[in-house]
Design a protein around this motif. Structure first.
Motif, PDB file in Angstrom:
ATOM      1  N   LEU A 175      15.334 -11.853   0.674  1.00  0.00           N
ATOM      2  CA  LEU A 175      14.189 -12.705   0.988  1.00  0.00           C
ATOM      3  C   LEU A 175      12.885 -12.037   0.586  1.00  0.00           C
ATOM      4  CD1 LEU A 175      13.056 -15.260   2.274  1.00  0.00           C
ATOM      5  CD2 LEU A 175      13.054 -14.053   4.462  1.00  0.00           C
ATOM      6  N   ARG A 176      12.756 -10.753   0.846  1.00  0.00           N
ATOM      7  CA  ARG A 176      11.544 -10.023   0.452  1.00  0.00           C
ATOM      8  C   ARG A 176      11.371 -10.004  -1.058  1.00  0.00           C
ATOM      9  NH1 ARG A 176      11.119  -4.765   4.409  1.00  0.00           N
ATOM     10  NH2 ARG A 176      11.005  -5.948   6.339  1.00  0.00           N
ATOM     11  N   VAL A 177      12.479  -9.776  -1.771  1.00  0.00           N
ATOM     12  CA  VAL A 177      12.417  -9.746  -3.232  1.00  0.00           C
ATOM     13  C   VAL A 177      11.991 -11.107  -3.768  1.00  0.00           C
ATOM     14  CG1 VAL A 177      13.820  -9.524  -5.317  1.00  0.00           C
ATOM     15  CG2 VAL A 177      14.085  -7.882  -3.470  1.00  0.00           C
ATOM     16  N   VAL A 178      12.572 -12.170  -3.221  1.00  0.00           N
ATOM     17  CA  VAL A 178      12.220 -13.513  -3.676  1.00  0.00           C
ATOM     18  C   VAL A 178      10.759 -13.818  -3.375  1.00  0.00           C
ATOM     19  CG1 VAL A 178      12.651 -15.970  -3.287  1.00  0.00           C
ATOM     20  CG2 VAL A 178      14.565 -14.404  -3.549  1.00  0.00           C
ATOM     21  N   LEU A 179      10.275 -13.444  -2.206  1.00  0.00           N
ATOM     22  CA  LEU A 179       8.877 -13.687  -1.870  1.00  0.00           C
ATOM     23  C   LEU A 179       7.927 -12.901  -2.768  1.00  0.00           C
ATOM     24  CD1 LEU A 179       9.010 -13.848   2.022  1.00  0.00           C
ATOM     25  CD2 LEU A 179       8.690 -15.729   0.420  1.00  0.00           C
ATOM     26  N   LEU A 180       8.256 -11.657  -3.057  1.00  0.00           N
ATOM     27  CA  LEU A 180       7.417 -10.860  -3.952  1.00  0.00           C
ATOM     28  C   LEU A 180       7.405 -11.431  -5.363  1.00  0.00           C
ATOM     29  CD1 LEU A 180       8.217  -7.208  -2.820  1.00  0.00           C
ATOM     30  CD2 LEU A 180       6.052  -8.420  -2.605  1.00  0.00           C
ATOM     31  N   MET A 181       8.562 -11.870  -5.830  1.00  0.00           N
ATOM     32  CA  MET A 181       8.628 -12.467  -7.162  1.00  0.00           C
ATOM     33  C   MET A 181       7.836 -13.772  -7.203  1.00  0.00           C
ATOM     34  SD  MET A 181      12.585 -11.651  -8.121  1.00  0.00           S
ATOM     35  CE  MET A 181      12.600 -12.841  -9.411  1.00  0.00           C
ATOM     36  N   SER A 182       7.931 -14.561  -6.160  1.00  0.00           N
ATOM     37  CA  SER A 182       7.184 -15.815  -6.092  1.00  0.00           C
ATOM     38  C   SER A 182       5.683 -15.556  -6.099  1.00  0.00           C
ATOM     39  CB  SER A 182       7.561 -16.600  -4.834  1.00  0.00           C
ATOM     40  OG  SER A 182       8.913 -16.947  -4.858  1.00  0.00           O
ATOM     41  N   ALA A 183       5.254 -14.543  -5.365  1.00  0.00           N
ATOM     42  CA  ALA A 183       3.837 -14.192  -5.353  1.00  0.00           C
ATOM     43  C   ALA A 183       3.384 -13.754  -6.750  1.00  0.00           C
ATOM     44  CB  ALA A 183       3.571 -13.091  -4.331  1.00  0.00           C
ATOM     45  N   GLY A 184       4.204 -12.992  -7.440  1.00  0.00           N
ATOM     46  CA  GLY A 184       3.861 -12.569  -8.801  1.00  0.00           C
ATOM     47  C   GLY A 184       3.772 -13.740  -9.764  1.00  0.00           C
ATOM     48  N   VAL A 185       4.703 -14.687  -9.633  1.00  0.00           N
ATOM     49  CA  VAL A 185       4.670 -15.879 -10.477  1.00  0.00           C
ATOM     50  C   VAL A 185       3.412 -16.682 -10.199  1.00  0.00           C
ATOM     51  CG1 VAL A 185       5.784 -18.120 -10.857  1.00  0.00           C
ATOM     52  CG2 VAL A 185       7.155 -16.043 -10.796  1.00  0.00           C
ATOM     53  N   PHE A 186       3.052 -16.825  -8.937  1.00  0.00           N
ATOM     54  CA  PHE A 186       1.857 -17.583  -8.570  1.00  0.00           C
ATOM     55  C   PHE A 186       0.605 -16.928  -9.133  1.00  0.00           C
ATOM     56  CE2 PHE A 186      -1.694 -18.349  -5.665  1.00  0.00           C
ATOM     57  CZ  PHE A 186      -1.781 -19.733  -5.769  1.00  0.00           C
ATOM     58  N   LEU A 187       0.488 -15.618  -8.978  1.00  0.00           N
ATOM     59  CA  LEU A 187      -0.704 -14.921  -9.472  1.00  0.00           C
ATOM     60  C   LEU A 187      -0.780 -14.946 -10.995  1.00  0.00           C
ATOM     61  CD1 LEU A 187      -0.851 -11.871  -7.067  1.00  0.00           C
ATOM     62  CD2 LEU A 187      -2.369 -13.847  -7.112  1.00  0.00           C
ATOM     63  N   ALA A 188       0.347 -14.776 -11.654  1.00  0.00           N
ATOM     64  CA  ALA A 188       0.346 -14.811 -13.117  1.00  0.00           C
ATOM     65  C   ALA A 188       0.079 -16.212 -13.635  1.00  0.00           C
ATOM     66  CB  ALA A 188       1.687 -14.302 -13.644  1.00  0.00           C
ATOM     67  N   GLY A 189       0.462 -17.218 -12.871  1.00  0.00           N
ATOM     68  CA  GLY A 189       0.296 -18.598 -13.306  1.00  0.00           C
ATOM     69  C   GLY A 189      -1.125 -19.106 -13.229  1.00  0.00           C
ATOM     70  N   CYS A 190      -2.024 -18.362 -12.634  1.00  0.00           N
ATOM     71  CA  CYS A 190      -3.397 -18.861 -12.510  1.00  0.00           C
ATOM     72  C   CYS A 190      -4.135 -18.823 -13.836  1.00  0.00           C
ATOM     73  CB  CYS A 190      -4.152 -18.078 -11.439  1.00  0.00           C
ATOM     74  SG  CYS A 190      -4.561 -16.390 -11.908  1.00  0.00           S
ATOM     75  N   GLY A 191      -3.634 -18.079 -14.810  1.00  0.00           N
ATOM     76  CA  GLY A 191      -4.249 -18.056 -16.133  1.00  0.00           C
ATOM     77  C   GLY A 191      -5.474 -17.171 -16.232  1.00  0.00           C
ATOM     78  N   ALA A 192      -5.643 -16.232 -15.313  1.00  0.00           N
ATOM     79  CA  ALA A 192      -6.822 -15.377 -15.312  1.00  0.00           C
ATOM     80  C   ALA A 192      -6.871 -14.465 -16.532  1.00  0.00           C
ATOM     81  CB  ALA A 192      -6.855 -14.532 -14.038  1.00  0.00           C
ATOM     82  N   ASP A 193      -5.743 -14.212 -17.177  1.00  0.00           N
ATOM     83  CA  ASP A 193      -5.704 -13.302 -18.316  1.00  0.00           C
ATOM     84  C   ASP A 193      -5.767 -14.026 -19.656  1.00  0.00           C
ATOM     85  OD1 ASP A 193      -3.240 -14.472 -18.055  1.00  0.00           O
ATOM     86  OD2 ASP A 193      -2.127 -12.686 -18.641  1.00  0.00           O
ATOM     87  N   GLY A 194      -6.140 -15.286 -19.674  1.00  0.00           N
ATOM     88  CA  GLY A 194      -6.236 -16.024 -20.929  1.00  0.00           C
ATOM     89  C   GLY A 194      -5.354 -17.249 -20.903  1.00  0.00           C
ATOM     90  N   GLU A 195      -4.447 -17.341 -21.871  1.00  0.00           N
ATOM     91  CA  GLU A 195      -3.540 -18.483 -21.952  1.00  0.00           C
ATOM     92  C   GLU A 195      -2.707 -18.580 -20.674  1.00  0.00           C
ATOM     93  OE1 GLU A 195       0.257 -19.910 -24.609  1.00  0.00           O
ATOM     94  OE2 GLU A 195      -1.095 -18.421 -25.412  1.00  0.00           O
ATOM     95  N   PRO A 196      -2.653 -19.752 -20.073  1.00  0.00           N
ATOM     96  CA  PRO A 196      -1.925 -19.863 -18.803  1.00  0.00           C
ATOM     97  C   PRO A 196      -0.422 -19.643 -18.959  1.00  0.00           C
ATOM     98  CG  PRO A 196      -2.645 -22.015 -19.543  1.00  0.00           C
ATOM     99  CD  PRO A 196      -3.249 -21.011 -20.478  1.00  0.00           C
ATOM    100  N   ILE A 197       0.117 -18.989 -17.993  1.00  0.00           N
ATOM    101  CA  ILE A 197       1.555 -18.765 -17.921  1.00  0.00           C
ATOM    102  C   ILE A 197       2.126 -19.860 -17.041  1.00  0.00           C
ATOM    103  CG2 ILE A 197       3.348 -17.211 -17.111  1.00  0.00           C
ATOM    104  CD1 ILE A 197       1.469 -14.903 -17.740  1.00  0.00           C
ATOM    105  N   GLN A 198       3.197 -20.480 -17.484  1.00  0.00           N
ATOM    106  CA  GLN A 198       3.785 -21.572 -16.731  1.00  0.00           C
ATOM    107  C   GLN A 198       4.949 -21.056 -15.892  1.00  0.00           C
ATOM    108  OE1 GLN A 198       4.779 -24.180 -19.937  1.00  0.00           O
ATOM    109  NE2 GLN A 198       2.807 -25.207 -19.856  1.00  0.00           N
TER     110      GLN A 198
END
Length: 60
Positions: free
Chosen positions: A4-27
Motif C-alpha cells: 500500500l505504501r509503495v502504491v501510494l508513493l508511486m501514485s504521488a509521483g505520477v500525480f506530481l509528474a503529470g502536472c507538466g511543470a517540467d515542460g511537455e505534460p506527462i500523461q
C-alpha cells in the motif's frame, strides 16, 4: 501494508509528474482490478507514465 505504501508513493509521483511543470505534460495512467475465480479472489493495481512516444507501466 508495504505494498500500500509503495502504491501510494508511486501514485504521488505520477500525480506530481503529470502536472507538466517540467515542460511537455506527462500523461499518467492508473488501473485497478478485482476478480473472483475458482481458486479464490485476486486483485491488481498498475500505474503508468507516457510522454510523447515513450511509455512506462508498472503493475503489481
Amino acid at each position: 501494508m508495504l505494498i500500500l505504501r509503495v502504491v501510494l508513493l508511486m501514485s504521488a509521483g505520477v500525480f506530481l509528474a503529470g502536472c507538466g511543470a517540467d515542460g511537455e505534460p506527462i500523461q499518467p495512467t492508473m488501473s485497478a482490478n478485482i476478480g473472483v475465480g475458482s481458486s479464490g479472489t485476486y486483485g491488481g493495481v498498475g500505474v503508468g507514465l507516457s510522454r510523447g512516444g515513450f511509455g512506462v507501466f508498472l503493475g503489481l
